[in-house]
Write a protein that holds these residues in place. Sequence first.
Motif, PDB file in Angstrom:
ATOM      1  N   GLY A 179       0.777  -1.263  -0.129  1.00 11.09           N
ATOM      2  CA  GLY A 179       0.186   0.329   0.406  1.00 11.09           C
ATOM      3  C   GLY A 179       0.517   1.445  -0.001  1.00 11.09           C
ATOM      4  O   GLY A 179       1.932   1.284  -0.880  1.00 11.09           O
ATOM      5  N   TYR A 182      -0.500   8.810   2.775  1.00  5.84           N
ATOM      6  CA  TYR A 182      -1.396  10.159   2.384  1.00  5.84           C
ATOM      7  C   TYR A 182      -0.413  11.241   3.066  1.00  5.84           C
ATOM      8  O   TYR A 182       0.061  11.130   3.555  1.00  5.84           O
ATOM      9  CB  TYR A 182      -2.991   9.976   2.779  1.00  5.84           C
ATOM     10  N   GLN A 270      -1.884   4.941   6.462  1.00  3.14           N
ATOM     11  CA  GLN A 270      -1.629   4.766   5.222  1.00  3.14           C
ATOM     12  C   GLN A 270      -2.703   3.988   5.067  1.00  3.14           C
ATOM     13  O   GLN A 270      -3.694   4.028   5.446  1.00  3.14           O
ATOM     14  CB  GLN A 270      -0.368   3.811   6.036  1.00  3.14           C
ATOM     15  N   HIS A 271      -2.805   3.335   4.151  1.00  2.00           N
ATOM     16  CA  HIS A 271      -3.834   2.275   3.147  1.00  2.00           C
ATOM     17  C   HIS A 271      -2.610   0.765   2.504  1.00  2.00           C
ATOM     18  O   HIS A 271      -2.304   1.268   1.525  1.00  2.00           O
ATOM     19  CB  HIS A 271      -4.701   3.063   2.533  1.00  2.00           C
ATOM     20  N   ARG A 272      -3.066  -0.055   3.598  1.00  2.69           N
ATOM     21  CA  ARG A 272      -1.920  -1.220   3.701  1.00  2.69           C
ATOM     22  C   ARG A 272      -2.678  -2.351   3.886  1.00  2.69           C
ATOM     23  O   ARG A 272      -3.473  -2.346   4.567  1.00  2.69           O
ATOM     24  CB  ARG A 272      -0.877  -1.031   4.185  1.00  2.69           C
ATOM     25  N   HIS A 290      -4.043  -4.973   8.418  1.00  2.87           N
ATOM     26  CA  HIS A 290      -4.258  -4.155   7.315  1.00  2.87           C
ATOM     27  C   HIS A 290      -4.765  -2.389   7.852  1.00  2.87           C
ATOM     28  O   HIS A 290      -5.185  -2.508   9.579  1.00  2.87           O
ATOM     29  CB  HIS A 290      -6.116  -4.578   7.138  1.00  2.87           C
ATOM     30  N   HIS A 292      -6.106   2.009   7.418  1.00  2.00           N
ATOM     31  CA  HIS A 292      -6.719   2.473   5.930  1.00  2.00           C
ATOM     32  C   HIS A 292      -6.937   3.606   7.131  1.00  2.00           C
ATOM     33  O   HIS A 292      -6.489   4.274   8.200  1.00  2.00           O
ATOM     34  CB  HIS A 292      -7.554   1.548   5.803  1.00  2.00           C
ATOM     35  N   SER A 293      -7.427   4.968   6.081  1.00  2.00           N
ATOM     36  CA  SER A 293      -8.238   5.960   6.730  1.00  2.00           C
ATOM     37  C   SER A 293      -9.281   5.930   7.510  1.00  2.00           C
ATOM     38  O   SER A 293      -9.920   4.839   7.250  1.00  2.00           O
ATOM     39  CB  SER A 293      -8.941   6.381   5.366  1.00  2.00           C
ATOM     40  N   VAL A 341     -10.108  -0.968   2.474  1.00  2.00           N
ATOM     41  CA  VAL A 341      -9.387   0.268   2.495  1.00  2.00           C
ATOM     42  C   VAL A 341      -9.347   0.936   1.241  1.00  2.00           C
ATOM     43  O   VAL A 341      -9.464   1.876   0.960  1.00  2.00           O
ATOM     44  CB  VAL A 341      -7.991  -1.322   2.246  1.00  2.00           C
ATOM     45  N   ASN A 342     -10.363  -0.319   0.267  1.00  2.00           N
ATOM     46  CA  ASN A 342     -10.579   0.645  -0.950  1.00  2.00           C
ATOM     47  C   ASN A 342     -11.380   1.442  -1.216  1.00  2.00           C
ATOM     48  O   ASN A 342     -11.783   2.852  -1.629  1.00  2.00           O
ATOM     49  CB  ASN A 342     -10.904  -0.978  -2.258  1.00  2.00           C
ATOM     50  N   THR A 344     -12.122   3.308   1.917  1.00  2.00           N
ATOM     51  CA  THR A 344     -12.290   4.015   2.240  1.00  2.00           C
ATOM     52  C   THR A 344     -10.919   5.274   1.788  1.00  2.00           C
ATOM     53  O   THR A 344     -11.180   6.654   2.029  1.00  2.00           O
ATOM     54  CB  THR A 344     -11.311   3.806   3.876  1.00  2.00           C
ATOM     55  N   ASP A 345     -10.181   4.139   1.092  1.00  2.00           N
ATOM     56  CA  ASP A 345      -9.509   5.135  -0.161  1.00  2.00           C
ATOM     57  C   ASP A 345     -10.270   5.574  -0.906  1.00  2.00           C
ATOM     58  O   ASP A 345      -9.772   7.649  -1.015  1.00  2.00           O
ATOM     59  CB  ASP A 345      -8.416   3.967  -0.490  1.00  2.00           C
TER      60      ASP A 345
END
Length: 389
Positions: A179, A182, A270-272, A290, A292-293, A341-342, A344-345
Amino acid sequence: MTTRMEDVIIVGAGPTGLALAAELRRLGIGAMLFDRLVEGANTSRATVVHARTLEVLEPLGISDVMVARGIQLRAGQLREKGGKIKATIAFDELPTKYPFVLALPQNLTEEILVARLRELGGSIVRPIEATSLTQTSQCATLTYTAAGTLVQELSARWVVGCDGLHSMVRQAVGIDFTGGAYEESFVLADVEMDWPMSSHAAANTLELFLGDEGITLIAPLPNNIWRIIATQANPPQHPDVQDCQAILDARTVAGAKVHRVVWSSRFRIQHRVADKLRQGRVLLAGDAAHVHSPAGGQGMNTGVQDAITLANALTTAIRSGDESELAAWEEKRLKIAHSVVNTTDKMTKLALSSNPLAHLLRESMLGLMGHVPALEHAVARRLSEIDNR
């Protein structure tokens, strides 16, 4: 060195590790839980508990306790600066026993989980820091330090890394964390304040303000505290009253007045997602698997759901030797992690972009949501995670 053999060792005593340890105990499986900190962080951090999390925690007998100590938020309002509503996300019609978002600070969630773990005969060993990990086909062995000096080895049939973004467990077994990060920073602050919208129905809603300055979320917490989350280019490490007041003045509604900051912080997001959740006798859950935002407030929720579902799969593997449920667990939880993750990204990039076309798209989507109840309902279902049953 001394060596002991456990059924399960859990590294990391945040909400994910606590939920896993408690549920394993309830199912009759011994689990050693340890953490590198002398005591828990005891700060609010994650403050949203979604419906699906309350559902999966029901067998532990703590969902009603959590609901009693939190605040039920029945809707989320998406507003522009000044307060005009662009769209409403209603949770009170969701097909669940918990048709709301529960506002409950993470320290209270952890307190409830710790109390239940102790009722079940479990405990947290502190401060223990894992320093290395090796494994065979039969067990995994951790080398650790106790109080910073005493080096020992501890072996288990299974080791679960619930040790966060910089997971030693994940790194030790060589699982990639794919990932990125931001550019924006986020301000988190819990404050005592006069909030002009608290005098009407909005007192039981999440308020999300979208504007050129960035995203700003306001939510009530227990004990007359308000949570502020805001994007900001270069915020101070610990925003003070003046910093929080400036955010409210520039981005929300007139009349807000901050009196005291109870706790504050800044963080980069981060987004991972881990490439896999299992490597031999080692498993990953929560932020180790995982990150994410915070858009949607799903981080802690997804981790706790990882833990409860993993407890059931581990119990089957330990008692029968059948690891097929672990394989199914990994496949499902990875799919869910990628989905979260997708989502929130996309939400974060759309909300933060300075591109005029992105602004136009955002306004069009908000306008559509405001006039299509089915779309609002779909968003509510997505955020509540009830479709992950």
